[in-house]
Design an enzyme around this catalytic site. Structure first.
Site: not given
Length: 337
Positions: A243, A256, A258
């Site tokens: 990412d 990352d 989420k």
């Protein structure tokens, strides 16, 4: 004997014989023995002591250890913890497995050459995915789920289908993926300083909540080095799409992003996400396309309702622990395939 027989013929004579004053004066020794038999009380025995404990030992053990149902409050709580996380922060830490990877490869590449900073270093790398025979990190993790994880995920899926119907559940999962894509696209626009594009995407109610959620985290991020970029571990032969790689509070991290509908205040609540981050860190450090190495990770959980996101920082020691677990999962996948 003749004396006792004579007394027994006369009413009351035997009774008078055993009265205490008479005994003490006339027959002290005889009366002492007789009175001991009359006045002493036999001690009551414990009824449990009379039971043959050895004979019924197995029966008692089976009764006390038997569970009438596999579902108890403890097992239900354990199952819910795996799906939704613990109810409080006092959850005991997860113990590391005793297994060690057969093919050990260090997280940090000792032979990687770090190039000097160039003038174009302020432009984040964005290497697109290409078709390759290598398995992806996502695929490896999905195909090496434990039986328990598979059971709980299937139970959750069946519960959702029961509530929404099969078509409703498919639409629900489709929308979740779409929201994630829009959120990642909006973040990319922000990091590339495309303010106009970010503002347009921010008008979308779905993305607006997530962006508001991570606003306090974005202020701690600087020096973005990669965005939605392909990474490949040249030794272990796996790939993935990271990412973001940037500094979080001054430390270079694989980040990352989420999204979640349920609060995930602890790293344990993010399931296999830490393994994914560790896998990306190892891949970057062994990928010649990246002239830097990463030692830390960050999992950021954003919420649709705009609640403050939970950033879970992974220091080098924690990353090393998850790297070992990732290697075990990778070996399991390779053995199956």
């Amino acid at each position: 004997m003749q004396f006792l027989q004579i007394l027994s013929r006369k009413a009351g004579s035997l009774e008078m014989l055993f009265q205490i004053p008479f005994c003490q004066k006339q027959f002290p020794h005889t009366c002492l023995s007789t009175s001991a038999c009359i006045y002493s009380k036999k001690k009551k025995g414990n009824s449990y002591e009379q039971v043959d404990q050895e004979k019924y030992k197995n029966l008692v053990h089976s009764v006390t250890s038997y569970k009438t149902s596999a579902q108890t409050p403890e097992t239900i709580l354990e199952e819910d913890n795996l799906l939704y996380g613990p109810p409080n922060k006092h959850r005991p830490p997860i113990k590391a497995g005793t297994k060690t990877p057969k093919n050990w490869v260090p997280l940090i590449n000792p032979s990687k050459r770090i190039l000097p900073v160039s003038s174009d270093s302020n432009v984040p790398l964005k290497i697109g995915l290409q078709r390759a025979k290598m398995p992806s990190v996502t695929r490896i993790l999905q195909e090496t789920l434990s039986p328990q994880q598979v059971f709980y995920l299937e139970r959750w899926k069946n519960k959702m289908i029961e509530e929404l119907g099969k078509e409703g559940f498919e639409e629900y999962t489709k929308n979740l993926f779409l929201q994630g894509e829009l959120f990642h696209s909006a973040l990319e626009s922000i990091f590339l300083s495309e303010e106009k594009a970010a503002k347009e995407q921010g008008k979308d109610d779905v993305v607006a909540g997530y962006l508001s959620s991570v606003e306090h985290v974005l202020g701690d991020i600087s020096e973005v080095k990669a965005l939605e970029s392909r990474v490949q571990h040249e030794t272990l032969q796996y790939l993935g799409l990271v990412d973001c790689v940037a500094k979080y509070r001054g430390r270079l991290c694989v980040i990352d992003w989420k999204t979640s509908e349920k609060p995930k205040p602890f790293l344990q609540n993010t399931y296999d996400n830490p393994l994914q981050v560790a896998a990306y860190i190892g891949a970057i450090n062994h990928d010649a396309n990246y002239d830097f190495q990463v030692r830390c990770g960050l999992v950021v959980v954003a919420y649709k309702n705009g609640s403050p996101a939970h950033p879970h920082f992974m220091d080098p020691d924690l990353c090393s622990q998850y790297w070992s677990k990732w290697l075990l999962r990778l070996e399991e996948y390779m053995d199956k395939n």
